[in-house]
Design a protein around this motif. Structure first.
Motif, PDB file in Angstrom:
ATOM      1  N   UNK A   1      -4.071  21.755  -0.902  1.00 39.25           N
ATOM      2  CA  UNK A   1      -2.679  21.668  -0.447  1.00 39.25           C
ATOM      3  C   UNK A   1      -1.853  20.777  -1.362  1.00 39.25           C
ATOM      4  N   UNK A   2      -0.589  21.133  -1.510  1.00 38.97           N
ATOM      5  CA  UNK A   2       0.321  20.391  -2.376  1.00 38.97           C
ATOM      6  C   UNK A   2       0.700  19.042  -1.786  1.00 38.97           C
ATOM      7  N   UNK A   3       0.907  18.067  -2.665  1.00 33.89           N
ATOM      8  CA  UNK A   3       1.450  16.780  -2.238  1.00 33.89           C
ATOM      9  C   UNK A   3       2.918  16.976  -1.865  1.00 33.89           C
ATOM     10  N   UNK A   4       3.313  16.445  -0.708  1.00 34.74           N
ATOM     11  CA  UNK A   4       4.663  16.660  -0.192  1.00 34.74           C
ATOM     12  C   UNK A   4       5.531  15.418  -0.302  1.00 34.74           C
ATOM     13  N   UNK A   5       4.999  14.282   0.135  1.00 35.43           N
ATOM     14  CA  UNK A   5       5.824  13.063   0.128  1.00 35.43           C
ATOM     15  C   UNK A   5       4.957  11.841  -0.105  1.00 35.43           C
ATOM     16  N   UNK A   6       5.607  10.770  -0.557  1.00 33.20           N
ATOM     17  CA  UNK A   6       4.951   9.486  -0.801  1.00 33.20           C
ATOM     18  C   UNK A   6       5.770   8.393  -0.142  1.00 33.20           C
ATOM     19  N   UNK A   7       5.082   7.495   0.565  1.00 33.07           N
ATOM     20  CA  UNK A   7       5.734   6.334   1.161  1.00 33.07           C
ATOM     21  C   UNK A   7       4.947   5.087   0.762  1.00 33.07           C
ATOM     22  N   UNK A   8       5.631   4.123   0.202  1.00 35.20           N
ATOM     23  CA  UNK A   8       5.055   2.815  -0.119  1.00 35.20           C
ATOM     24  C   UNK A   8       5.625   1.794   0.856  1.00 35.20           C
ATOM     25  N   UNK A   9       4.783   0.925   1.388  1.00 35.64           N
ATOM     26  CA  UNK A   9       5.250  -0.075   2.351  1.00 35.64           C
ATOM     27  C   UNK A   9       4.543  -1.397   2.116  1.00 35.64           C
ATOM     28  N   UNK A  10       5.186  -2.477   2.559  1.00 31.05           N
ATOM     29  CA  UNK A  10       4.550  -3.787   2.470  1.00 31.05           C
ATOM     30  C   UNK A  10       4.005  -4.201   3.837  1.00 31.05           C
ATOM     31  N   UNK A  11       3.361  -5.359   3.876  1.00 28.57           N
ATOM     32  CA  UNK A  11       2.702  -5.768   5.113  1.00 28.57           C
ATOM     33  C   UNK A  11       3.678  -6.204   6.198  1.00 28.57           C
ATOM     34  N   UNK A  12       4.957  -6.347   5.846  1.00 30.55           N
ATOM     35  CA  UNK A  12       5.984  -6.625   6.855  1.00 30.55           C
ATOM     36  C   UNK A  12       6.426  -5.343   7.552  1.00 30.55           C
ATOM     37  N   UNK A  13       6.090  -4.200   6.948  1.00 32.48           N
ATOM     38  CA  UNK A  13       6.532  -2.926   7.486  1.00 32.48           C
ATOM     39  C   UNK A  13       7.762  -2.374   6.804  1.00 32.48           C
ATOM     40  N   UNK A  14       8.157  -2.971   5.689  1.00 32.72           N
ATOM     41  CA  UNK A  14       9.319  -2.500   4.942  1.00 32.72           C
ATOM     42  C   UNK A  14       8.857  -1.457   3.924  1.00 32.72           C
ATOM     43  N   UNK A  15       9.459  -0.284   3.978  1.00 31.38           N
ATOM     44  CA  UNK A  15       9.110   0.785   3.035  1.00 31.38           C
ATOM     45  C   UNK A  15       9.938   0.651   1.756  1.00 31.38           C
ATOM     46  N   UNK A  16       9.304   0.902   0.617  1.00 36.18           N
ATOM     47  CA  UNK A  16       9.940   0.756  -0.696  1.00 36.18           C
ATOM     48  C   UNK A  16       9.756   2.029  -1.495  1.00 36.18           C
ATOM     49  N   UNK A  17      10.756   2.381  -2.287  1.00 33.56           N
ATOM     50  CA  UNK A  17      10.571   3.433  -3.271  1.00 33.56           C
ATOM     51  C   UNK A  17       9.467   3.001  -4.246  1.00 33.56           C
ATOM     52  N   UNK A  18       8.794   3.945  -4.889  1.00 35.32           N
ATOM     53  CA  UNK A  18       7.805   3.553  -5.896  1.00 35.32           C
ATOM     54  C   UNK A  18       8.434   2.641  -6.944  1.00 35.32           C
ATOM     55  N   UNK A  19       7.622   1.726  -7.451  1.00 30.74           N
ATOM     56  CA  UNK A  19       8.103   0.883  -8.529  1.00 30.74           C
ATOM     57  C   UNK A  19       8.261   1.731  -9.790  1.00 30.74           C
ATOM     58  N   UNK A  20       8.889   1.159 -10.807  1.00 31.78           N
ATOM     59  CA  UNK A  20       9.335   1.935 -11.963  1.00 31.78           C
ATOM     60  C   UNK A  20       8.224   2.716 -12.644  1.00 31.78           C
ATOM     61  N   UNK A  21       7.102   2.061 -12.931  1.00 29.05           N
ATOM     62  CA  UNK A  21       6.025   2.741 -13.653  1.00 29.05           C
ATOM     63  C   UNK A  21       5.526   3.948 -12.878  1.00 29.05           C
ATOM     64  N   UNK A  22       5.412   3.806 -11.554  1.00 25.08           N
ATOM     65  CA  UNK A  22       4.925   4.915 -10.734  1.00 25.08           C
ATOM     66  C   UNK A  22       5.921   6.069 -10.704  1.00 25.08           C
ATOM     67  N   UNK A  23       7.207   5.763 -10.672  1.00 24.45           N
ATOM     68  CA  UNK A  23       8.211   6.829 -10.711  1.00 24.45           C
ATOM     69  C   UNK A  23       8.013   7.669 -11.978  1.00 24.45           C
TER      70      UNK A  23
ATOM     71  N   UNK B   1       0.868  -1.178   0.000  1.00 23.75           N
ATOM     72  CA  UNK B   1       0.000   0.000   0.000  1.00 23.75           C
ATOM     73  C   UNK B   1       0.901   1.222   0.000  1.00 23.75           C
ATOM     74  N   UNK B   2       0.339   2.369  -0.343  1.00 19.76           N
ATOM     75  CA  UNK B   2       1.133   3.607  -0.392  1.00 19.76           C
ATOM     76  C   UNK B   2       0.295   4.768   0.089  1.00 19.76           C
ATOM     77  N   UNK B   3       0.970   5.753   0.650  1.00 21.48           N
ATOM     78  CA  UNK B   3       0.312   6.946   1.179  1.00 21.48           C
ATOM     79  C   UNK B   3       0.993   8.196   0.655  1.00 21.48           C
ATOM     80  N   UNK B   4       0.178   9.173   0.260  1.00 22.62           N
ATOM     81  CA  UNK B   4       0.689  10.492  -0.070  1.00 22.62           C
ATOM     82  C   UNK B   4       0.283  11.432   1.054  1.00 22.62           C
ATOM     83  N   UNK B   5       1.218  12.256   1.494  1.00 21.80           N
ATOM     84  CA  UNK B   5       0.940  13.254   2.535  1.00 21.80           C
ATOM     85  C   UNK B   5       0.960  14.635   1.901  1.00 21.80           C
TER      86      UNK B   5
END
Length: 322
Positions: free
Chosen positions: A259-281, A215-219
């Protein structure tokens, strides 16, 4: 994919007396291939690739491939020349014989553009999952000048799961999940991370398709967050990653003057955060969010970033379209 793989051609030979085929020779071969076929009707743009590999006995081989596109309006089904070549490489690597155990040493990408264009994000991600970080990537355009980079220079902060099968991913995720740093010095990043992790953990039904859940969240400025879960497809290519699914809300908020989008965090169900995958970048950059900050966990569980979306795909001449 099958059509593109069928068009890939394998040419193998022992090394010349020097023991090495030059980059210039491989680029010339790629241009010769590019000139032999009609451009796909959708993009009207030809891309040819040469993938050079070394067998366990030290002899060299090469695979040639071109881009392939479906003859319908779903341009998402297109496959680039580099990935078509990688499909063929994975095929020969899985069959017992002299090619089994080979390693890639060079990837060449040539196009109809006058100036060199390095492989796109999706190809960079696929290459990173298969090749050593120090593999040479050579790009050339119709003026036949050559630019080269190490593969590791083209995709910063790749997934910590790259190169692994699903069982190994689960094992690593479980190990990292107990050591990752959950809080960040920026409270907004911490909030985004916790929201993404929480939603990823709710996606248990999707584990039937693939056991790592994202899942991913934009703040936004002011603290508002918006979260989406990845939508997995039984046919893996139908999957839509979580960060890409954030874009409609980001675009809506921008159009509404919010309000402007500031940051994006993608994480898996283990709690490991990942950079966006290629297509999303790529989509973040092309749709006007190139300055959004991205964060992820490193191999030791500490935080990586911030990295802007533009910085996440270096050596690219992206144009913001919207």
């Amino acid at each position: 994919m099958a059509i593109a793989a069928d068009r890939a051609r394998t040419r193998s030979r022992s090394p010349p007396p020097s023991g090495h085929v030059s980059t210039t020779e491989d680029v010339a071969a790629a241009h010769a291939l590019r000139r032999t076929y009609v451009a796909p009707r959708q993009s009207k743009f030809r891309v040819a690739s040469v993938l050079r590999f070394v067998r366990p006995d030290g002899t060299e081989g090469k695979i040639e491939a071109v881009n392939a596109e479906p003859h319908d309006p779903n341009i998402r089904g297109a496959i680039c020349a580099e990935r078509a070549a990688l499909c063929k490489f994975q095929q020969i690597g899985a069959v017992p014989g002299p090619d089994c155990g080979s390693r890639i040493t060079r990837v060449v990408c040539v196009t109809d553009c006058k100036h060199p264009i390095f492989p796109g994000p999706c190809c960079r991600e696929f290459l990173t999952s298969v090749c050593s970080p120090d593999v040479e990537v050579a790009a050339s355009g119709t003026d036949e000048g050559i630019s080269t980079r190490r593969l590791s220079d083209l995709l910063p902060c790749p997934s910590v799961y790259r190169g692994l099968g699903q069982d190994a991913m689960k094992d690593l995720g479980e190990k990292l999940g107990v050591v990752v740093v959950a809080t960040h010095e920026d409270p907004l990043v911490t909030t985004a991370y916790k929201a993404a992790t929480f939603m990823a953990k709710q996606q248990g039904k999707q584990a039937a398709v693939f056991p790592v859940l994202f899942a991913a969240t934009v703040a936004f400025e002011g603290g508002r967050v918006h979260t989406c879960a990845e939508l997995k497809g039984v046919e893996y290519g139908c999957t839509v990653d979580a960060v890409s699914l954030l874009l409609p809300e980001m675009m809506r908020a921008r159009a509404a003057g919010e309000a402007n989008a500031i940051c994006v965090v993608q994480a898996d169900h283990f709690g490991v955060a990942h950079m966006p995958f290629a297509a999303a970048r790529s989509l973040l950059i092309e749709h006007g969010f190139g300055e959004v900050r991205l964060f992820a966990h490193a191999q030791d569980g500490t935080w990586q970033g911030p990295l802007s979306a533009k910085e996440s795909v270096p050596h690219s001449d992206y144009v913001t379209m919207f």
